[in-house]
Design a protein around this motif. Structure first.
Motif, PDB file in Angstrom:
ATOM      1  N   LYS A  83       7.583   0.744  17.875  1.00  0.00           N
ATOM      2  CA  LYS A  83       7.786   1.863  16.946  1.00  0.00           C
ATOM      3  C   LYS A  83       7.632   3.198  17.672  1.00  0.00           C
ATOM      4  N   ASP A  98       5.925   7.361   5.249  1.00  0.00           N
ATOM      5  CA  ASP A  98       6.278   7.069   6.651  1.00  0.00           C
ATOM      6  C   ASP A  98       7.349   5.992   6.731  1.00  0.00           C
ATOM      7  N   ARG A 104      15.593   6.960   9.913  1.00  0.00           N
ATOM      8  CA  ARG A 104      15.864   7.034  11.358  1.00  0.00           C
ATOM      9  C   ARG A 104      16.569   5.781  11.855  1.00  0.00           C
ATOM     10  N   ASP A 137      10.524   6.011  17.894  1.00  0.00           N
ATOM     11  CA  ASP A 137      10.269   7.373  17.400  1.00  0.00           C
ATOM     12  C   ASP A 137      10.587   8.410  18.467  1.00  0.00           C
ATOM     13  N   ASP A 140      11.013   6.227   8.502  1.00  0.00           N
ATOM     14  CA  ASP A 140      11.423   5.258   9.528  1.00  0.00           C
ATOM     15  C   ASP A 140      12.751   4.604   9.166  1.00  0.00           C
ATOM     16  N   LYS A 185      14.496   8.518  18.972  1.00  0.00           N
ATOM     17  CA  LYS A 185      15.216   9.079  17.824  1.00  0.00           C
ATOM     18  C   LYS A 185      15.045  10.587  17.714  1.00  0.00           C
ATOM     19  N   GLU A 186      13.994  11.127  18.328  1.00  0.00           N
ATOM     20  CA  GLU A 186      13.791  12.578  18.284  1.00  0.00           C
ATOM     21  C   GLU A 186      14.902  13.321  19.013  1.00  0.00           C
TER      22      GLU A 186
END
Length: 644
Positions: free
Chosen positions: A237, A529, A536, A241, A533, A244-245
């Motif tokens: 994860k 959250d 994304r 994360d 997720d 994906k930013e």
């Protein structure tokens, strides 16, 4: 005969003739090509060996003819004159080698019958055969090489990297290279476990996860394949994360944990799009399959609610453990139809039964007919807001249905009865949770008075179930949003369906009767959250591509679910993810049945829902509820009734 039939017969004759001509001409073409290849191989072999023969020799025309004829017979025996030219495979090349080798050996035997052969003839034959393999093999594969290397259409390929360089990553990379239909071009592999700088099938290993993130940031990577099944979810994860930013549109595919794969070798077909289950929930639990199998193997098993998310997975897992008979019972005939179709042709037959667990007469007939030894009771109404509007239905099925099948299990001497319970039975604020708490009480009460062993297993939400928030969020994302979250602080425990079911079966096999087991659900997850997720994972950005709206708590919902009552404690068991709750009993078996009868009498005679709730609270003191008023079946007002 009509003109149409004559035309059809003429067409068929012409088709057969053209097919025959094509086969014949193709065979002649290959025969000529192989003959020329063998002649060239013979000339090269002769020119190569002549300087070493010690004396001038004439070209061995007879021996060459025997070799050529023998090899052509060998190729014919291996059906190489019926092979296609465009799609020659590695298997065809092996057959060519076998045909030439056998033909060459045969030629030596034939030649020795006509004249004396010496070292020169043997060496000549061997060299001809080796050169012929190169010439004939090259001739046969030439068309395929032309189309693939020269005339092949230039298809667009996705710039791909693989995370995982051990056996799984190697097998997937090999599968991608081997299958030309995959439109992927693998440029790099990353794995902390493998030395950087090594090469795997021509693709370099460039480091671990940190190097991978930097590589994706600096290169036009379009797709990441995670071929690392045992990689911790929390760490995965974190990687996603980060990526994906700066690259939200990156496609991410994953090889799931091996417990969800077949025994077949890992291949690209096992890769799927990454889902919320891969980054949320607990790490895969360790299961003692031998103990579970011993509790199911050779026994007649019934699963109530067999068409639901948990029930259908119970059916699948039980089917793998070779029960003598497996009965899937559900009131929903459509879901049973799908389950029945799923198991057609399988070793374990699933017997579908359309029935309600609240129907005493029908359930009595079914238990008398099939005589189950183990019952998994998963049938229940579980939708919290819906059951707030129709509490009498929750009582009929969750309480009445459990009481019905529990009493019949005792009557028909079922060995073990495992009830699937819920975390919402703890300090319930809704009818659904309260009725499941009563169902737990029923199981404990019957366990004390009969030989059937009753076990309840309590756990939280499961990812991907029909009642889960995940399918709702996915549907909202597909519609372009917004996603509706009830409260920014709402938390829930989550577990995948297969893991939850295996733990239920593990707890059921451990129980000696009367226990309420609690599954370790890991850490609770914020619904907010999870929503972000999911957005994304669909290559979108929260609050930019998809809005998130706060809708407020629905009737009967609470912010945090609990797995144990405040007054309860837990005891450890031999399984570290399963605990035994210390449950306090409120009533004897007779007193509990009187209370349940009173509830049924009340809503049959009056149908007053607030009276039903008050009586339900008398059975479950920790139940807190609201007085409600309804218009057209919808709740329009409420007043909090506090816990005693």
């Amino acid at each position: 005969m009509s003109q149409k039939k004559v035309d059809l017969e003429t067409y068929k004759d012409e088709y057969r003739y053209s097919k025959y001509i094509n086969r014949f001409t193709r065979g002649i073409f290959f025969l000529l090509g192989d003959s020329v290849s063998l002649l060239l191989a013979s000339i090269i072999a002769f020119l190569t060996l002549s300087p070493f023969s010690g004396a001038e020799r004439p070209f061995p025309i007879l021996h060459t003819s025997i070799i050529t004829a023998s090899i052509i017979v060998g190729l014919t025996a291996f059906r190489m004159y019926k092979a296609t030219w465009r799609y020659v495979s590695l298997r065809d090349l092996v057959r060519i080698i076998c045909g030439i080798t056998i033909g060459g050996l045969g030629s030596l035997g034939i030649a020795s019958a006509f004249f004396t052969i010496g070292n020169f003839e043997i060496a000549f034959t061997v060299l001809v055969a080796i050169t012929a393999i190169l010439f004939i093999g090259g001739f046969r594969i030439s068309k395929r090489m032309y189309f693939e290397l020269v005339d092949s259409p230039k298809k667009e390929t996705k710039y791909t990297v693989i995370f995982g360089g051990k056996s799984e990553g190697e097998q997937i990379l090999r599968d991608i290279i081997k299958n030309e239909q995959w439109n992927f071009s693998v440029h790099a592999i990353f794995d902390d476990r493998v030395m950087s700088g090594l090469s795997l099938h021509g693709v370099k290993i460039l480091g671990g996860k940190d190097e991978m993130i930097e590589y994706i940031k600096k290169n036009p990577v379009e797709q990441l394949i995670v071929a690392f099944p045992e990689y911790p979810k929390k760490n995965l994860k974190g990687i996603i994360d980060q990526i994906k930013e700066f690259k939200p549109d990156l496609i991410i595919k994953i090889l799931p944990s091996f417990h969800s794969l077949t025994d077949d070798p890992v291949g690209f077909e096992h890769i799927r799009d990454i889902s919320i289950e891969d980054v949320l929930g607990r790490e895969p639990v360790k299961i003692d399959m031998d103990t579970i199998k011993a509790s199911i193997d050779g026994k007649t098993v019934m699963v109530t609610g067999g068409g639901g998310s948990i029930g259908s997975e119970l059916v699948r897992q039980c089917a793998n453990l070779r029960p003598s008979m497996l009965i899937a019972l559900d009131v929903d005939e459509t879901e049973l139809f799908h389950i029945e179709n799923e198991f057609k042709g399988r070793e374990t037959e699933v017997i579908p039964c359309v029935a309600s667990v609240a129907d005493y007469q029908k359930m009595n007939q079914l238990l008398a007919r099939y005589k189950p030894q183990v019952i998994f009771h998963a049938a229940a109404y579980k939708h919290v807001p819906m059951m707030e509007s129709f509490p009498e239905e929750a009582i009929k099925v969750n309480v009445g249905g459990t009481q019905t099948i529990a009493s019949l299990a005792c009557k028909h001497q079922v060995e073990k009865f495992i009830m699937v319970s819920t975390d919402k039975a703890v300090n319930p604020t809704n009818v659904m949770g309260a009725t499941k708490r009563v169902a737990e009480e029923i199981c404990m009460a019957y366990n004390e008075n009969f030989t059937t062993k009753f076990v309840s297993v309590r756990f939280g939400n499961v990812l991907g179930s029909r009642g889960s928030v995940v399918p709702l969020f996915i549907e909202q994302i597909k519609r372009g949003g917004p996603i509706t979250v009830t409260d920014p602080e709402m938390k829930r425990y989550f577990m995948t369906i297969p893991e939850a079911v295996l733990l239920v079966m593990q707890a059921g096999s451990m129980g000696s009767g009367g226990e309420v087991f609690v599954l370790d659900m890991g850490e609770p997850v914020k619904i907010m959250d999870m929503a972000k997720d999911l957005i994304r994972l669909h290559n979108l950005e929260p609050d930019k591509d998809i809005e998130i709206e706060i809708s407020g708590l629905r009737p009967g919902e609470k912010l945090y679910e609990e797995l144990l009552n405040a007054e309860e404690g837990v005891m450890d068991t031999e399984h570290k993810e399963i605990f035994k709750a210390i449950c306090s009993r409120q009533f004897t078996h007779e007193e509990l049945e009187e209370k349940i009868d009173e509830i049924f009498d009340l809503f049959i005679e009056e149908g007053n829902e607030n009276s039903i709730r008050r009586l339900l609270k008398s059975i479950v003191p920790t139940y807190s509820y609201k007085d409600v008023r309804k218009t057209n079946g919808k709740i329009t007002g409420s007043k909090q009734i506090l816990v005693d």
